[in-house]
Design a protein around this motif. Structure first.
Motif, mmCIF file in Angstrom:
data_model
loop_
_atom_site.group_PDB
_atom_site.id
_atom_site.type_symbol
_atom_site.label_atom_id
_atom_site.label_comp_id
_atom_site.label_asym_id
_atom_site.label_seq_id
_atom_site.Cartn_x
_atom_site.Cartn_y
_atom_site.Cartn_z
ATOM 1 N N GLN A 45 0.841 -1.193 0.000
ATOM 2 C CA GLN A 45 0.000 0.000 0.000
ATOM 3 C C GLN A 45 0.880 1.248 0.000
ATOM 4 O O GLN A 45 1.953 1.258 0.608
ATOM 5 C CB GLN A 45 -0.898 0.029 1.238
ATOM 6 N N PRO A 46 0.439 2.327 -0.679
ATOM 7 C CA PRO A 46 1.236 3.565 -0.646
ATOM 8 C C PRO A 46 1.262 4.163 0.752
ATOM 9 O O PRO A 46 0.285 4.077 1.497
ATOM 10 C CB PRO A 46 0.503 4.477 -1.633
ATOM 11 N N ASP B 136 0.912 10.233 3.286
ATOM 12 C CA ASP B 136 1.736 11.433 3.309
ATOM 13 C C ASP B 136 1.171 12.443 4.302
ATOM 14 O O ASP B 136 -0.040 12.556 4.456
ATOM 15 C CB ASP B 136 1.777 12.047 1.908
#
Length: 358
Positions: A29-30, A33
């Motif tokens: 998964q990213p 941020d």
């Protein structure tokens, strides 16, 4: 009494490693941020800034990410970081009347100069899960109303009552209030110090107290005279220049409530005020703060003590800080082996004495 645990260092290091893996989540998964948290979880960021007593959306977003979404842990991180910052000076009082309003509502007057601005609010939404957010992660953009971010002449609504003498005066004492972040709380506390404590108090605790006042525990029925959210300019006086300069902007939520007051032998019947001011878009916190502020003012207004929790300054101010509460609560999960063994031995002796007597 705390005791050292032999071999515990390796276990603690392993727990830290496990926390790091749990914090990141699956590698496929990213990574989340901090800019996404700052911009898309703005209400959580606002609470962390308000209760952490530090206005910095980027740092609040970082704290939320590091705390895995635990807002009280994030507030703890922000307060700890705040203690390392140098203090360069004090800013001038902000002018909320000159706020660039993005939300402004009044429950007391329908038609107000500048108009009512609903802004971004859940008030009129259906409490139904929107599965479009799960499907593609975003909603289709809608055209902006054009009001957001533009200067709006928005005088305080309570000024209309003040003009007719129907609400108590709110004069500026001119005195510099004590700074709760630099000096410990002392009781009895004046209103300026109480408001500081309430501004950084736990939202859930204040919400419960505010709700109790509405249910009769303080007889404190209130109307929201005005709730406004927007950006205000922060200025700082520079002695070398001889005037103030603008150093930035902060987003604030301000709430003023209108409360009944029957009057006394010396004061005519009029309305009284409750006040809340917090960082970010934190309107539930600001409203709760205003209700509790008004409940705590019973003595100065010559009202009868109803014995309600929200009217007791020592109870409210001593228990409203979530960092103090968390520290005292969570310390009981740390080793207390010696204490418990002493209690266990005492219970055994008591049981033995009872058996001998029987």
């Amino acid at each position: 009494m705390y005791v050292a645990v032999k071999g515990g260092e390796r276990a603690i290091d392993a727990a830290h490693d496990w926390l790091g893996r749990a914090h990141r989540g699956p590698a496929e998964q990213p990574a989340l941020d901090t800019a996404q948290i700052r911009d898309q979880m703005a209400l959580a960021v606002g609470r962390v800034m308000a209760e952490g007593s530090l206005y910095d959306p980027d740092l609040a977003a970082l704290a939320i990410k590091q705390a895995r979404g635990d807002l009280i842990e994030a507030i703890f991180l922000i307060r700890a970081y705040r203690t390392t910052l140098p203090r360069l000076g004090a800013s001038d009082p902000v002018d909320t009347g000159a706020m660039r309003v993005k939300r402004r509502v009044s429950a007391t007057f329908k038609d107000i100069p500048g108009g009512q601005v609903l802004g971004p609010t859940f008030d009129y939404t259906h409490r139904l899960l929107d599965f479009r957010l799960m499907a593609n992660g975003e909603l289709p953009a809608s055209p902006a109303s054009g009001a957001e971010g533009k200067p709006l002449h928005a005088p305080h609504v309570l000024g209309f009552l003040d003009r007719d003498g129907l609400i108590e005066d709110a004069p500026d004492s001119g005195e510099t209030p004590p700074d709760l972040t630099r000096e410990p709380m002392e009781l009895p506390a004046d209103r300026a110090l109480r408001l500081q404590a309430l501004a950084r108090a736990d939202e859930g605790f204040l919400l419960g107290l505010a709700y109790s006042t509405q249910r009769g525990y303080a007889r404190n029925h209130a109307f929201v005279g005005e709730l406004r959210i927007g950006a205000v300019t922060v200025e700082m006086d520079i002695p070398e220049l001889g005037f103030s300069i603008e150093i930035g902007e902060v987003e604030l939520t301000e709430c003023e409530t209108v409360n009944q007051f029957k009057g006394s032998k010396t004061e005519p019947a009029q309305f009284t005020r409750g006040y809340g001011l917090t960082f970010g878009q934190t309107e539930r916190k600001a409203i709760s703060m205003a209700l509790v502020d008004r409940a705590l003012r019973w003595q100065e207004l010559g009202e009868e003590d109803q014995g309600a929790p929200a009217q007791d300054p020592e109870f409210v101010l001593s228990h409203c800080d979530n960092i103090q509460a968390t520290g005292f609560l969570e310390h009981i999960k740390l080793p207390h082996y010696v204490d418990f063994q002493a209690e266990l031995e005492l219970v055994r002796r008591l049981r033995a004495g009872t058996e001998d007597a029987s």
